[in-house]
Design an enzyme around this catalytic site. Sequence first.
Site, PDB file in Angstrom:
ATOM      1  N   CYS A 168       0.850  -1.187   0.000  1.00 50.63           N
ATOM      2  CA  CYS A 168       0.000   0.000   0.000  1.00 50.63           C
ATOM      3  C   CYS A 168       0.889   1.241   0.000  1.00 50.63           C
ATOM      4  CB  CYS A 168      -0.881  -0.019   1.244  1.00 50.63           C
ATOM      5  SG  CYS A 168      -1.685   1.566   1.528  1.00 50.63           S
ATOM      6  N   ASN A 210       8.643  -0.184 -10.445  1.00 44.36           N
ATOM      7  CA  ASN A 210       8.280  -0.655 -11.785  1.00 44.36           C
ATOM      8  C   ASN A 210       6.788  -0.460 -11.989  1.00 44.36           C
ATOM      9  OD1 ASN A 210       9.218  -2.345 -14.241  1.00 44.36           O
ATOM     10  ND2 ASN A 210       7.309  -3.308 -13.603  1.00 44.36           N
ATOM     11  N   GLU A 211       6.428   0.284 -13.017  1.00 40.92           N
ATOM     12  CA  GLU A 211       5.018   0.483 -13.370  1.00 40.92           C
ATOM     13  C   GLU A 211       4.139   0.713 -12.134  1.00 40.92           C
ATOM     14  OE1 GLU A 211       3.770  -2.774 -15.873  1.00 40.92           O
ATOM     15  OE2 GLU A 211       4.622  -1.837 -17.649  1.00 40.92           O
ATOM     16  N   CYS A 263      -6.407   1.591  -2.938  1.00 42.16           N
ATOM     17  CA  CYS A 263      -6.380   0.595  -1.873  1.00 42.16           C
ATOM     18  C   CYS A 263      -7.398   1.026  -0.809  1.00 42.16           C
ATOM     19  CB  CYS A 263      -4.962   0.551  -1.315  1.00 42.16           C
ATOM     20  SG  CYS A 263      -4.783  -0.335   0.236  1.00 42.16           S
ATOM     21  N   CYS A 296      -7.366   0.048   2.654  1.00 43.01           N
ATOM     22  CA  CYS A 296      -6.926  -0.416   3.978  1.00 43.01           C
ATOM     23  C   CYS A 296      -7.084   0.696   5.018  1.00 43.01           C
ATOM     24  CB  CYS A 296      -5.482  -0.910   3.909  1.00 43.01           C
ATOM     25  SG  CYS A 296      -4.280   0.431   3.834  1.00 43.01           S
ATOM     26  N   GLU A 303      10.268  -0.626 -21.951  1.00 44.01           N
ATOM     27  CA  GLU A 303      10.019  -2.029 -22.287  1.00 44.01           C
ATOM     28  C   GLU A 303       9.351  -2.038 -23.656  1.00 44.01           C
ATOM     29  OE1 GLU A 303       7.749  -3.983 -19.198  1.00 44.01           O
ATOM     30  OE2 GLU A 303       9.102  -3.283 -17.626  1.00 44.01           O
ATOM     31  N   TRP A 347       1.161 -14.490 -20.124  1.00 44.76           N
ATOM     32  CA  TRP A 347       1.451 -15.181 -18.861  1.00 44.76           C
ATOM     33  C   TRP A 347       0.926 -16.623 -18.931  1.00 44.76           C
ATOM     34  CZ3 TRP A 347       0.526 -11.606 -13.966  1.00 44.76           C
ATOM     35  CH2 TRP A 347       1.437 -10.542 -14.006  1.00 44.76           C
ATOM     36  N   GLU A 405       6.228 -15.486 -15.669  1.00 44.28           N
ATOM     37  CA  GLU A 405       6.412 -15.015 -17.048  1.00 44.28           C
ATOM     38  C   GLU A 405       7.257 -15.951 -17.916  1.00 44.28           C
ATOM     39  OE1 GLU A 405       7.429 -10.839 -17.081  1.00 44.28           O
ATOM     40  OE2 GLU A 405       5.537 -10.319 -16.124  1.00 44.28           O
ATOM     41  N   GLN A 406       7.152 -17.269 -17.624  1.00 55.41           N
ATOM     42  CA  GLN A 406       7.875 -18.262 -18.440  1.00 55.41           C
ATOM     43  C   GLN A 406       7.596 -18.123 -19.930  1.00 55.41           C
ATOM     44  OE1 GLN A 406       5.928 -21.423 -16.339  1.00 55.41           O
ATOM     45  NE2 GLN A 406       7.865 -22.464 -15.948  1.00 55.41           N
ATOM     46  N   TYR A 407       6.366 -17.671 -20.247  1.00 54.91           N
ATOM     47  CA  TYR A 407       5.960 -17.592 -21.656  1.00 54.91           C
ATOM     48  C   TYR A 407       6.303 -16.255 -22.308  1.00 54.91           C
ATOM     49  CZ  TYR A 407       3.042 -21.828 -21.569  1.00 54.91           C
ATOM     50  OH  TYR A 407       2.588 -23.108 -21.515  1.00 54.91           O
TER      51      TYR A 407
END
Length: 665
Positions: free
Chosen positions: A107, A141-142, A151, A153, A308, A316, A356-358
């Site tokens: 958060c 990152n992003e 959020c 909370c 990127e 994914w 992210e193997q793919y």
Amino acid sequence: MVYGIDYYPEHWPQERWAEDLSLMKDAGINTIRIAEFAWTLMEPSDGVYNFRWLDEVIAIAAEKDIKIVLCTPTAAPPKWLMDKHPEIYQKDEFGHVRGFGSRRHYCFNSSVFMEYSKRIVKAMASHYFNNENVIAWQLDNEFGCHNTVRCYCEDCSSSFSKWLKNKYGAIDAFNEKLGMAFWSQQYNSFESVVLPAHTVCDNKSSGMYAHNPGLFLDYCRFASDSVGDYAAMQISELRKAGITTPITHNFMGSFYDIDYFKLAKQFDFIAWDCYPNIAHGPFSGLPEVSYNHDKLRGYTNNKFWIMEQDSGQNGWNFMHATPNPGEIRLWAYQAVAHGANGLVYFRWRPCLFGTEQYWHGILDHDGIPRQRYEEIKQTGAEMLSMSDVIDNTDVVSDACVLHSFDNTWSHSYQWHAEGFDYNKILYTVHNSILRNNINCDVRDAEADLSTYKLVVMPAYNISSENVAKKLTAYVENGGHLVITFRSGNRDEFNKINGLTLPGYFRGLCGIDVINYDPIGNGGRSASCMIGKFTPNVWCDIIDEKETTVLAEYTDGFYKGSPCITVNNHGKGKVYYIGCNMDIDALAPLFDYICLGADVERADLRPVPGVETVIRKGAGGEFIFAMNYTDAAVYIPIERYYTDKITGTVFTKSIYLEPYGVVVLY
Ligand code: GLA
Ligand code: ZN
């Protein structure tokens, strides 16, 4: 130009690093971005740091003269930290904890997380502040990816109370400005104000959201500011440690939860993550990517990087199609044409494990360079010869579309009619202009508008007298302005202002909207000087008064009522478009409007599937022409052109191979 790779050395044996970096070097890669998810490797347990592995990678890169974009790793908080302080986790709108197992599970308003983030940023900064090989820092990152800006909370609740108190001062003012008299919602203290989480009347499946619209808008602003405060903390730690290199962040394209105009101000330059291969929503493909490039340029009104850049099959749980040979090169030129001066490919090699193997990149799983590697090698060599164009020319636009995040958020809560999509409307206008071979900026109302010949404000609903004044001055000085349906109707508290439509812009437009019809996905018919078209989603019924009517409805009970008008005002003109139009109807309308406003366009015949961008400056004047289709194209010309990339001289027509690009002068 930075020509780089997103690299994850921590996913590969150390023995492979030198080989990877040599292969990159041979392909013309001069920069790698690293470490954005490697917190646990750098701080394996509370307060214990290990930078040896990272020192090693940076040293091997330095030997090969490959520079580093170093990232703070806060996008992936370690398990030991989450176990110790589970209050860091986000809560969703139903109050469920968004737990461990992927990333971004923190958060922005957690003070505990702030402290731990500060510590790791400080540790990295004091270790690397004088490393000459690090040419830039990326924060996190992003920010906000995976729906993590908003959020619900306890920390967010108390921070929101403070944010409101700071804004409104007294609770009575808050109640009054936001209209809490409705349904007896008056609050007695800021501490008791709720977050607009799931509530009794909400029903997502039927599109019902019940909170006070003003409260919702303030919450969106607050959540966006929370990201900004968190970024500011990291920047301040980096600077305190003596870092003088540029600091950046990787923004996203089709993402609207953070006011990017505001966030961008904190960075030395901004970058974004560009995945043309993934369909993002109702509108997709390369024209949408161009819209995103132009948006990103607009956030700082300056050049930007791609941090990127798509470079392989990706996904994914399943994969999207592999880029056709030539497409990776085309996407690189598209980015550069629209203002990118840094290009970093995601990713070097697909991982053998993890979520992210793919997700493919330049190499395949077996680490062998093949066609995609050769393509980025060729593209890199071409980019080197283009450096004068990249560095010394700019995208200079006569036309501009105005975007506001307040409107994005307000329209997202109450979208007026079935099928109404503010972002799609903005994109449609932008692309209708581009289709006429015209450059188009995307800016906010704070921009200096005096440099534009045409400004378009689609669905600019939340606005103010001040914005209206600024636009009045713009038009009086000769500017041409286009305003559309759902504009000028709400104040900054997301309240309807009660003015006759188009509200704040009524004087400028010279019309009264006397009724409207939220027709949704149904269609009407209408016609104008550019032919017949089919409005959908929304139809304003207009009393044109002294203005000139450009189009009228041709059916229904308001048959004969105007739907597009133009008003002469001062030295300029104000067009009002009262109905939603698709791109095929809007493109010829903008052709007409841009002709009238003397907007510059590339001197090439528009061809479907071919996009042009004009770049100019000290380096000369160039037209990028890009073929987004898989068929060859010939464009007849009436003068000679030379292609900067190949030196080819075209005399009768420009030839573009499938996915081909020429840079003409
Ligand atoms: C985003 C992220 C990357 C990676 C890619 C692919 O753009 O920034 O870390 O996850 O998507 O999913
Ligand atoms: Zn929270």
